[in-house]
Design a protein around this motif. Sequence first.
Motif, mmCIF file in Angstrom:
data_model
loop_
_atom_site.group_PDB
_atom_site.id
_atom_site.type_symbol
_atom_site.label_atom_id
_atom_site.label_comp_id
_atom_site.label_asym_id
_atom_site.label_seq_id
_atom_site.Cartn_x
_atom_site.Cartn_y
_atom_site.Cartn_z
ATOM 1 N N LEU A 522 0.821 -1.209 0.000
ATOM 2 C CA LEU A 522 0.000 0.000 0.000
ATOM 3 C C LEU A 522 0.856 1.262 0.000
ATOM 4 N N ARG A 524 2.877 2.030 2.456
ATOM 5 C CA ARG A 524 2.981 2.482 3.840
ATOM 6 C C ARG A 524 4.075 1.699 4.547
ATOM 7 N N THR A 583 -6.233 4.127 7.368
ATOM 8 C CA THR A 583 -6.689 3.843 6.012
ATOM 9 C C THR A 583 -8.204 3.942 5.944
ATOM 10 N N GLU A 586 -8.108 1.800 1.324
ATOM 11 C CA GLU A 586 -6.937 1.024 0.935
ATOM 12 C C GLU A 586 -6.960 -0.389 1.518
ATOM 13 N N TRP A 587 -7.595 -0.547 2.673
ATOM 14 C CA TRP A 587 -7.644 -1.837 3.366
ATOM 15 C C TRP A 587 -9.120 -2.178 3.631
#
Length: 651
Positions: A522, A524, A583, A586-587
């Motif tokens: 992602l 991150r 998030t 994204e998740w």
Amino acid sequence: MSAPGRNTSRPMDGWGITDGYWDVAGAWHPIDEGVRAALLEAMGADGEDPPSTGYWSVRHGDGPHLQSPCDVRLEDGTELHALTQLPGDLPVGYHELAPIDGGPITRLAVAPRSCPAPPHTWGWSVQLYAVRSRWSWGLGDLADLRDLVQWTGGRGGGALLVNPLHANIPVTPQQPSPYYPSSRRFRNVIYLRVADVPGATLVGADLEPLDAAGRALNERARIDRDEALRLKIDALTRIFTALGPEAGGEDFRRWRAAQGRQLERWSTYCALAEVHGSSWWTWPDELRRPDAAAVAEAAAAVGEERLRFHAWCQWLVDRQLRAAAAESGVAVLQDLAVGFEAGGFDGWVDQDLLALSCRIGAPPDELGPEGQDWGLPPYVPWKLRAAGFEPFRDAVRAVLVHAGGLRIDHVMGLFRQYWMPPGAGPHDGGYVRFPAPELLDIVAIEASRQGAFVIGEDLGTVEPEVSSELRGRGILGTTLGWFEDISPEEYEPATVAAMTTHDLPTTAGVITGADAAAIHRLGRQFDDSRILARLKALAPDAVTVPDTVLDAYAALSNAPTPLVLAQLDDAVCNLARPNLPGTVDEWPNWCLPLPVGLEELTTHPIALGLADILGAERGPGSLPKVASADGPRPAGSRSPSSSEPSSAPAT
């Protein structure tokens, strides 16, 4: 996790805004004066100090002196006279002090000296929506909770912690996070088991296609709350219509009357939301205040039948939750979220007490290196106190119904909250102090009335006085194995021991590297080296992932804490964490089911092994070792090598 030896109590103005804070590394962060000014404006600050309010909280057994003679009006209607001293034997509860000379009335709260004591036991921590059975309609429901409770008790466990069951407004789109509800005063109807609703057999043929569609949702890789709610509201409406005016009978009528005005407001809000949407901010101006004449007119236009339907749905949730927790010997631990959606029901009815332009969150810390913006509106401390803390009392009381225990998420929020003014992010906020002793006294009163013990989730940047206040009221703190550099035998006894939380990786996700890899995909960063080191320390001889899970919990079971909780995600070696803080899209936050159904879970060799391990160390009530498919296995021994961790979600 405050800096060792650091005094974190800092000066603050009369409105509770502090000068700054120490982070976990010991660095001081002063508040920006522009942030302070924005927070004062959001509070409605006018002058050096907020208006005085008539509220007094004392502990049972104390007899403090009075400024003048008073009549003490107890909540049961009894009236006493006190000349110079408050009687120390006043009953626990909420009373009034009326000065004999005609001065203003003071609300008086008398709290027990301690919350009920916790049992010495073990249990599971579970995201209920994730535990789907073959009878679920796309997500775990209250009948699945009942089966989980019975299974836990049958394995010798004594506790089951579930995610918040707070209410979302029953329209789509549904908010997936259980920590971002519309109301903490009511429950989420999406957790109803339709087949268990009285009267379902009257429309059995009509329910068959809905049941098939609902159970088909179990095949989806992610929880589809919108479709599950659509099917359930359709089914519930059909049942309610078939039952007619007698839906729920006398039991429902009595229950509805006992709930009073708030339930009628809730029913009105739900009915209006079906027309105008779930957020009152988008409603016509004349409907944005609950006491407006236009709201009553709109409710009358909707009709009593629809208002009664939404009240009936709440009664059904109460009935099914009671059945899930009844006579099991297992304490169902309910979770109290930090707050609620600003545009939801609680924001509508409490709007005059809130700083609606601000959001609660957390500055950067070990659990969230980038900081967190929870999007939750804060109560203004002086306004909340002027209201006698009734919204907080209502929330605690509602969550404790049919509960054996209460978990307070981010309990530090009762002491201070990190506010972010409009346009600011987690790096640009400030702490606002709250009257923690008075709030904790309310918790103690409500918990004692329910006979429930209390857990405070005190992870992150924690001031020393938080622990002392919690311990002084018999409230357990939280100890995570991953963040302790000592052996479990040395953990603080007045806590609950666990390995991880819903905001952190699962054990299998760490040991395989799957969690870090998914986060890196992602773009991150998440440094799990410390967690991995702790796992290795807890399970030094483990070779496989299942072995690591079993050995780590075998070590954790030696903690001197009254309660040890194991996550059901760990019980099936799930790789994917339920939530990734920071998030949004994204998740798949709060949308991941367990990789196995409830029926498979209850016979899963790792789950059974964990139950054996924890039961062997948690005192009375534990069961002897039970033979698995591969024969008996002593606590902490190796699991079948065929048990593989479940795959992580595609991200």
